[in-house]
Design a protein around this motif. Sequence first.
Motif, short mmCIF file in Angstrom:
data_model
loop_
_atom_site.label_atom_id
_atom_site.label_comp_id
_atom_site.label_asym_id
_atom_site.label_seq_id
_atom_site.Cartn_x
_atom_site.Cartn_y
_atom_site.Cartn_z
N LEU A 261 112.92 85.00 48.83
CA LEU A 261 112.23 86.23 48.41
C LEU A 261 112.94 87.47 48.93
O LEU A 261 113.01 88.49 48.24
N LEU A 286 104.07 84.03 48.49
CA LEU A 286 103.66 85.28 47.86
C LEU A 286 102.16 85.55 48.05
O LEU A 286 101.73 86.70 48.06
N HIS A 318 101.93 87.56 38.93
CA HIS A 318 103.23 88.16 39.27
C HIS A 318 104.00 88.70 38.07
O HIS A 318 105.11 89.21 38.21
#
Length: 547
Positions: A261, A286, A318
């Motif tokens: 990430l 996340l 997302h």
Amino acid sequence: MLSTMQDGPLSLANLLRYATSVHADATVTTWTGRAARRRTFGELGARAARLANALRGLGVGPSDRVATFMWNNSEHMEVYATVPAMGAVLHALNIRLFPEQLVFIANHAEDRVVFVDGSLVSTFEDVLPRLHTVRHVIVVNGDASALRAPRGVEVHDYETLLEAQPGVYDFLVLDERSAAAMCYTSGTTGDPKGVVYSHRSLYLHAMHVTTPAAMGLAASDTCLAIVPMFHVNAWSLPFASMLSGASLLMPDRFLQPEPLLAMMEAERPTTAAAVPTIWTGLAARLATHPQDISHLREVVVGGAAMPPTLMKTFEEQHGVKVVHGWGMTETSSVGTVAHPPAGAAGEDRWRYRVSQGRFAPLVEFRLKDDNGTPVPHDGASLGELQVRGPWVTGSYYSPSDEPVEAGAFDDGWLRTGDVGRISPDGFLTLVDRAKDVIKSGGEWISSIDMENDVMAHPAVAEAAIFGVPDERWDERPCVAVVLRNGAGEPADAATLREHLAENWAKWQLPERWTFVAEIPKTSVGKFDKKALRRQYADGRLAFIRLD
Ligand code: AMP
């Protein structure tokens, strides 16, 4: 009547010339943990020439096998681009295999040269004395002097080797049917089997990968190749990026959700490819560490069934579209990709999206039942999938010309060992691997469907369902569950069974439930059901029984 068209070979030598001139500005970026290092395709071209000269100097000639034992990074890409282009055969070794499998594969393939990542030197050193055909080891990004090699094996440092070479090399036109690369199947049963790809098969397959029917790769893309380069050539992304001019983003050894990430935040890839377990890990991270990843216009998931809930999490939370695909080492990777047909909307659209997808052009398909009788493509009837086509293997590699597993083929068609149904408009839905099928009292229970339903429960992070022997019903499903950390109400077996009862008949509901910290995974990150069955048989899996 003959056509008036010219004939030109689909050769990876031509592809190298094309990519490094026309797309000289495209880049290969490698993550180093905190930052990135970048090379252009133009620079890659110059380094490929040096590398080809170096390999020729080491005696590498046509058809010689040149192996890699590396993470995904720009040097690995250089080897990918160069070895087939000079007429040798690229063989990416799976760095996660057990030593015995690695030794078997490298000896079977008769690898002559091996490129080894500096960080993998000590792992490789342990098997090297048993690799009988290896004459040269080239250490990349590491200390070559640290590698202890047996007599008869020369060790080189990659950059020193390149520096000493001229920067021009005449990559000759090659026969498109000659071998360009090879991969071994993961070999969950028996010895791993070798598949040899031709220039033509890799070229055609990579062209398909670039089309909108697959990944729609374009020069405006940055493609994050999480799928390892030893897993079916990273699903052809190296070649597809050379065809399309898409830049590549390589995670090297930083494959945990946190560094992945961080890399995404810094480099903002537009597309990515990985097996479902990677996406499970990213989704969990996340959930606790929100980050905008909507720069990803679309990501491709395959290698194992993608749970629909996970797909919806990425899309709805997302803004990332997840595209599901099916393929095998034997099919050069892509066989089907799940883009819904025009007009599909709402739930209907999701029904297409969660299927394994629509067959690619050039991949012919059929289903056969246990007696070898063809099964209709009516979207309901189940059978074993068979495929054939110019990027499907017609046999397994055999150094002695003795056929390897001829039973894997049926009159020229590859028997995939996958069981599923096909709709009249060419969409495949898999229910199981033939060897994972659970037959209870003579009736099938689809482990893929049931896993997807268990994983739809908010308290569940991962679930694998496997068949266990049962005196009364022959076989029953057993569920291994990984609970989500800190996901509100924890669930117990009775709750999860109740949750399943919404969609499943009473006789199908599993009695045996086991809660584990982690589902065992194969070397390419799929659920390892063989390991689960073994743990169950050995009495190592503590389970709860609900009767
Ligand atoms: P491998 O050659 O290691 O990539 O394994 C190929 C096998 O992975 C296939 O025969 C399937 O059993 C499985 N597989 C690949 N993609 C999918 C998918 N999308 N859904 C379910 N199974 C898959």
